[in-house]
Design a protein around this motif. Structure first.
Motif, PDB file in Angstrom:
ATOM      1  N   ASN A   1       0.838  -1.013   0.047  1.00 45.79           N
ATOM      2  CA  ASN A   1      -0.051  -0.022  -0.068  1.00 45.79           C
ATOM      3  C   ASN A   1       0.875   1.366  -0.067  1.00 45.79           C
ATOM      4  N   ASN A   2       2.158   1.071   0.536  1.00 42.73           N
ATOM      5  CA  ASN A   2       2.857   2.527   0.515  1.00 42.73           C
ATOM      6  C   ASN A   2       4.063   2.155  -0.339  1.00 42.73           C
ATOM      7  N   TYR A   3       3.976   1.548  -1.380  1.00 42.99           N
ATOM      8  CA  TYR A   3       5.041   1.207  -2.343  1.00 42.99           C
ATOM      9  C   TYR A   3       5.965   2.550  -2.815  1.00 42.99           C
ATOM     10  N   ASP A   4       5.090   3.670  -2.896  1.00 44.96           N
ATOM     11  CA  ASP A   4       5.808   4.864  -3.334  1.00 44.96           C
ATOM     12  C   ASP A   4       6.334   5.802  -2.093  1.00 44.96           C
ATOM     13  N   LYS A   5       6.020   5.118  -1.003  1.00 46.49           N
ATOM     14  CA  LYS A   5       6.751   5.890   0.422  1.00 46.49           C
ATOM     15  C   LYS A   5       7.732   5.413   1.180  1.00 46.49           C
ATOM     16  N   ILE A   6       8.055   3.966   0.838  1.00 44.62           N
ATOM     17  CA  ILE A   6       9.137   3.319   1.466  1.00 44.62           C
ATOM     18  C   ILE A   6       9.886   2.219   0.585  1.00 44.62           C
ATOM     19  N   CYS A   7      10.826   1.985   0.779  1.00 41.75           N
ATOM     20  CA  CYS A   7      11.708   1.041   0.039  1.00 41.75           C
ATOM     21  C   CYS A   7      12.482   0.176   1.031  1.00 41.75           C
ATOM     22  N   ILE A   8      12.615  -0.882   0.648  1.00 42.96           N
ATOM     23  CA  ILE A   8      13.515  -2.107   1.317  1.00 42.96           C
ATOM     24  C   ILE A   8      14.808  -2.493   0.770  1.00 42.96           C
ATOM     25  N   GLU A   9      16.027  -2.214   1.272  1.00 40.61           N
ATOM     26  CA  GLU A   9      16.971  -2.563   0.695  1.00 40.61           C
ATOM     27  C   GLU A   9      17.904  -3.336   1.611  1.00 40.61           C
ATOM     28  N   ASP A  10      18.444  -4.332   1.432  1.00 38.59           N
ATOM     29  CA  ASP A  10      19.483  -5.051   2.311  1.00 38.59           C
ATOM     30  C   ASP A  10      18.875  -5.210   3.705  1.00 38.59           C
TER      31      ASP A  10
END
Length: 374
Positions: free
Chosen positions: A335-344
Motif C-alpha cells: 500500500n505504501n510502495y511509493d513511500k518506502i523502499c527496502i534494501e538489504d
C-alpha cells in the motif's frame, strides 16, 4: 521476544530562569533553596533504585534548564553522577542555555560531559523576544567558543520554525550562522501549540508558511552543510548522531529520574509526578504502564523506530518479535510502495514517505491491531 538491556539514563532538571512561551515540559522558576531540596530528592530517587550498570552507555541531563543551577549545585549533581561508577559511558550529554552558562560552568562541565545541546531556537532578536527566551547571538557564539576551548566539540543546536513573524530570510540567516559556527548536529522542531503553554493561552497562530520553512531547513542542512537527516527532527554530520536519542528510537530500555521523567525497564514504562511539591517530599507517585502482549511491544517499536530516516534494521523486528517483517507487513508495504523502499533488509522512506509518515505508521499499526484481535 528479546528483552533489551538498559542502555541509558535520563535525568531531568526542571528549573528555568524564564519560561519559553511554547513550553509544556515539567518546569518551574529557579529558586536556590528549592533546587537544593530537589537535588536531595533526586539523589534519594536514584539511590533507591537498583541500577543495572552492565550495558549503560549514555547519560542525558535535560530540562528545564540544567545550567540554571548555580555552580555549586551543578558540581554537586555531576559529582553525584560520577559516584554511580558508570564505567561504560560513551556519550554524556547536557542541555544548556547560552545565557546561563558562563565560562566557569563550562570549565566544570568539561571534566564530566562530552556532548552539549544548546537551546537556541533562533538567533533573531525579534523571534527570541517573541518566544520568551533571554539569550542573544553573541552569548551563543561565546558559549560555543568556550565549549571548544575546554574540549567539548560535540555540540548540538536546537532550531525552531513555525513562528508567525519568522520570514524565510530570518530562517536563512539562522542557518548561515549555524554554518559559520561549524555546528555538527541540529535538532529541528516545528512549533506546536501545547495546552498549558503561554502560546496556547494567548491563542497564538502558527505561521502560514510553515511548510516552506521546513523545506528550506531540510534543503540547507542536507545540500549546503552535508548533514544526514537521520531522524524526523534531527540532522547531523556523520559520526555526530545522538546515541542517547537513537536509544529511544530503537526502543531500548532506559532509566528516567527527576520531576516528570519517564523510563522503560523490564515489561513496563513508568512516569514520575509532575508536582514539584510532591517530588521534593520524595512522593514520586510513579505511574506504571505494563505491556500485555507481543503486539503491544511491536506497536511501540513501530512508533519509535519509524522516526529513523537513515534506515530501519528489519533484523531487529525479526529477532525481537519472531516474525518475518516483509511477510507480516506485506499489505502495508504494498500500500505504501511509493513511500518506502527496502534494501538489504533495511526500510527507508522516500521523500513522499517522510512527508506522509503518520499515514504510513497508521497502515503498519493497523495490521498489528488486526493480528492482536485474532
Amino acid at each position: 521476544m528479546m528483552i533489551n538491556y538498559i542502555k541509558g539514563i535520563y535525568i531531568h532538571i526542571p528549573f528555568c530562569h524564564s519560561i519559553c512561551h511554547y513550553c509544556d515540559f515539567p518546569r518551574v522558576y529557579y529558586n536556590e533553596e528549592q533546587a537544593d531540596k530537589y537535588l536531595d530528592s533526586l539523589e534519594y530517587e536514584i539511590n533507591s533504585t537498583i541500577i543495572d550498570k552492565s550495558e549503560i552507555e549514555t547519560i542525558y541531563i535535560g530540562g528545564g534548564t540544567p545550567s540554571a543551577l548555580n555552580y555549586n549545585q551543578l558540581e554537586r549533581l555531576l559529582k553525584f553522577i560520577e559516584s554511580l561508577n558508570l564505567d561504560k559511558i560513551v556519550e554524556y550529554s547536557i542541555e544548556l542555555n547560552p545565557e546561563s552558562c558562563d565560562e566557569n560552568k563550562i570549565k566544570l562541565l568539561a571534566k564530566y560531559v562530552n556532548r552539549v545541546s544548546l537551546g537556541v531556537q533562533s538567533f533573531d532578536e525579534g523571534i527570541i523576544y517573541e518566544i520568551g527566551r533571554k539569550h542573544n547571538k553573541e552569548e551563543v557564539v561565546n558559549c560555543v567558543q568556550n565549549l571548544r576551548k575546554y574540549g567539548i566539540n560535540n555540540i548540538s543546536i536546537d532550531l525552531m520554525y513555525g513562528f508567525n513573524i519568522q520570514s524565510l530570510d530570518i530562517l536563512k540567516n539562522d542557518l548561515k550562522i549555524i554554518k559559520e559556527l561549524s555546528i555538527k548536529h541540529v535538532s529541528v522542531y516545528s512549533l506546536i501549540i501545547e495546552k498549558g503553554s503561554v502560546f496556547y493561552n494567548n491563542k497564538y497562530e502558527i505561521s502560514n508558511i510553515e511548510y516552506e520553512q521546513n523545506l528550506l531547513i531540510n534543503d540547507y542542512l542536507i545540500n549546503e552543510l552535508g548533514f544526514i537527516h537521520y531522524e524526523v527532527s534531527n540532522y547531523a554530520v556523520d559520526g555526530y548522531q545522538s546515541m542517547h536519542n537513537m536509544m529511544y528510537w530503537h526502543n531500548d530500555r532506559y532509566y528516567g529520574f527527576g520531576l516528570g521523567a519517564g523510563g522503560f525497564i523490564k515489561d513496563y514504562r513508568y512516569y514520575n509526578t509532575k508536582s514539584i511539591t510532591n517530588y521534593i517530599n520524595n512522593q514520586f507517585n510513579q505511574v506504571k504502564e505494563y505491556y500485555q502482549c507481543k503486539e503491544d511491544y511491536l506497536i511501540d517499536q513501530i512508533f519509535t523506530s519509524f522516526r529513523i530516516f537513515s534506515g530501519i534494521d528489519l533484523n531487529v523486528f525479526n529477532k525481537n518479535y519472531n516474525i518475518n517483517f516483509i511477510e507480516y507487513f506485506n499489505e502495508a508495504i504494498v500500500n505504501n510502495y511509493d513511500k518506502i523502499c527496502i534494501e538489504d533488509n533495511k526500510l527507508f522512506f522516500t521523500k513522499k514517505g517522510e512527508d506522509y509518515l503518520n499515514e504510513v505508521i497508521i497502515d503498519f499499526i493497523d495490521i498489528v491491531e488486526r493480528m492482536k484481535e485474532k
